[in-house]
Each structure stands twice: as C-alpha cells, then as structure tokens.
Scaffold this active site. Sequence first.
Site, PDB file in Angstrom:
ATOM      1  N   SER A 185       0.838  -1.186   0.000  1.00  0.00           N
ATOM      2  CA  SER A 185       0.000   0.000   0.000  1.00  0.00           C
ATOM      3  C   SER A 185       0.875   1.238   0.000  1.00  0.00           C
ATOM      4  O   SER A 185       2.069   1.180   0.337  1.00  0.00           O
ATOM      5  CB  SER A 185      -0.899  -0.012   1.242  1.00  0.00           C
ATOM      6  OG  SER A 185      -1.523   1.234   1.454  1.00  0.00           O
TER       7      SER A 185
ATOM      8  N   TYR B  41      -3.637  -0.380   9.939  1.00  0.00           N
ATOM      9  CA  TYR B  41      -3.446  -0.709   8.524  1.00  0.00           C
ATOM     10  C   TYR B  41      -2.031  -0.354   8.070  1.00  0.00           C
ATOM     11  O   TYR B  41      -1.345  -1.159   7.423  1.00  0.00           O
ATOM     12  CB  TYR B  41      -4.487   0.042   7.698  1.00  0.00           C
ATOM     13  CG  TYR B  41      -4.440  -0.225   6.216  1.00  0.00           C
ATOM     14  CD1 TYR B  41      -5.012  -1.369   5.678  1.00  0.00           C
ATOM     15  CD2 TYR B  41      -3.844   0.686   5.348  1.00  0.00           C
ATOM     16  CE1 TYR B  41      -4.992  -1.617   4.307  1.00  0.00           C
ATOM     17  CE2 TYR B  41      -3.821   0.456   3.976  1.00  0.00           C
ATOM     18  CZ  TYR B  41      -4.388  -0.693   3.462  1.00  0.00           C
ATOM     19  OH  TYR B  41      -4.348  -0.926   2.113  1.00  0.00           O
TER      20      TYR B  41
END
Length: 260
Positions: free
Chosen positions: A144, A157
């Site tokens: 990510s 996250y």
Amino acid sequence: MNLFDLSGKVAVVTGGTHGLGMAMAEGLASAGAELAITSTTPSKLDEALDYYHSKGYSATGYLFDVTDEREAAQKVALMLATHGKIDILVNNAGIIKRVPALEMDVADFRKVIDVDLTGPFIMSQLVGKHMIKRQSGKIINICSMMSELGRDNVVAYASAKGGLKMLTKNLATEWAKHNIQVNGIGPGYFATTQTEPIRVDGHPFNEFIISRTPEGRWGNPEDLAGTAIFLASDASKFINGHIIYVDGGILATIGKPANE
C-alpha cells in the site's frame, strides 16, 4: 511477448472476488493463468466465479480464512490436489479499520495485523514449501501507499502494510536461492466501490487526491493488471524483494503549492 505468457500457470489470489483483487486476477487470467480464488463470503465467491467463467477464464473457488493456519493448510493441500501445483501466489486479502490511534481497541488493531500481515505470512509459508520443492515460484504481496507514508486514522493498517513490505524483503532474501521471486505491489488511490462516496466532485478528499497525484486522477482497477502480470511472469525473473508502487506518481513528488 512470450515473457509475459502465463499459459499453464496456476495462480492463487486471496480475496480475488472484487475490487483490486479481481482486477489483478482477471489480468493474470487474461495472460493465460488458471485461477484459484479465495474468500470468506460464499455469495461473493459465487458471484466472482460466475464473472470469471462468463469471460471464459478457468477459475475455482476456495472458501476459508487466511488467518486460520489449520484451515489454510487444508485448503492449500486441496488446491495442490486439484490443480497439481501453484506457480503464483497473490496475497491480496485485507481489511482496514479507520479509527484514531487513541480510540482504537487493541482487539481491532490485532485483527487488522492478523488479516493484513499474518495471513500473507501463513499463505506464503504454506505455498512456499511447495515452491521450494519445485524450485520455482512467484509471490506477490499487495502492499500500500501506507507501506511508506503515514495518514490519520489508519494506524493498524499502516503498521500491517509496513510490515508486509518487510516480510516481502525477508522472504525474498531467504527464498531467492530457490528460484522464487517475492515482490509487492503498492496501489495508490483507486476508483473502486469502496471509494465511490468520496470521489464525487466537491468532496475535499477527492480534490486532495486529484491535486496530490501528478497524473491528476484516481487509478482505475485495470491499471494494476499489467504490474501483476509482469511480476507473475518470466519478465521479472531477476527482480526480487521490491515493491512497485502503482500510484500515478504520488511518491515521486512533495506535491503542488496551494496557490498553483
């Protein structure tokens, strides 16, 4: 073009039932790969398989939770019995919980880490044993922008995706000698059903992403297909331990001045 041909290859894509996971799985299938798709939701798995089959792709579904190592081991064994081998593993399944750090329950933090980091480790370990025996394999971890950058309200996250980047590098270090390439893809901001509510004209986050991205747009899911094919194919056979960020140039720039 034979470098990019995946004919005869078996690709496992975790969470390949929708969004970016489906776009990458479809890309692999379009290059000739046979798909093994995982999900924890029966209805989503059925819908995804119907879609793949309607496109003429070979796809089989497996219902299980990648964080359950016993169940995962059983399903990987079933995949090997069904398909005979696993050439490509895409660790895509993941979750996010948007909560300020001071307000986040430890249980929720652990859940995100479990799905987004421990799950890829479990799947890589199970499939990696098979790949080492065959002395061949491709593992692609879906990282990510948060593998590199922080942002408000995504502490779990970002921690997981930062860890996934380092898991990628460490597995590459250990398994390169077995002709296994372990790399990652770091998507930028993409137009999916999940981001649809914040992509409307006038929404502050929509304006922020468009102005922050040098290409001046959100990514389309199909923009990831080529990178997935590249990392799954012989075209990347001497690339190992890298994360390719498909972000329209965000990480290349500090951004535009406010008055520009």
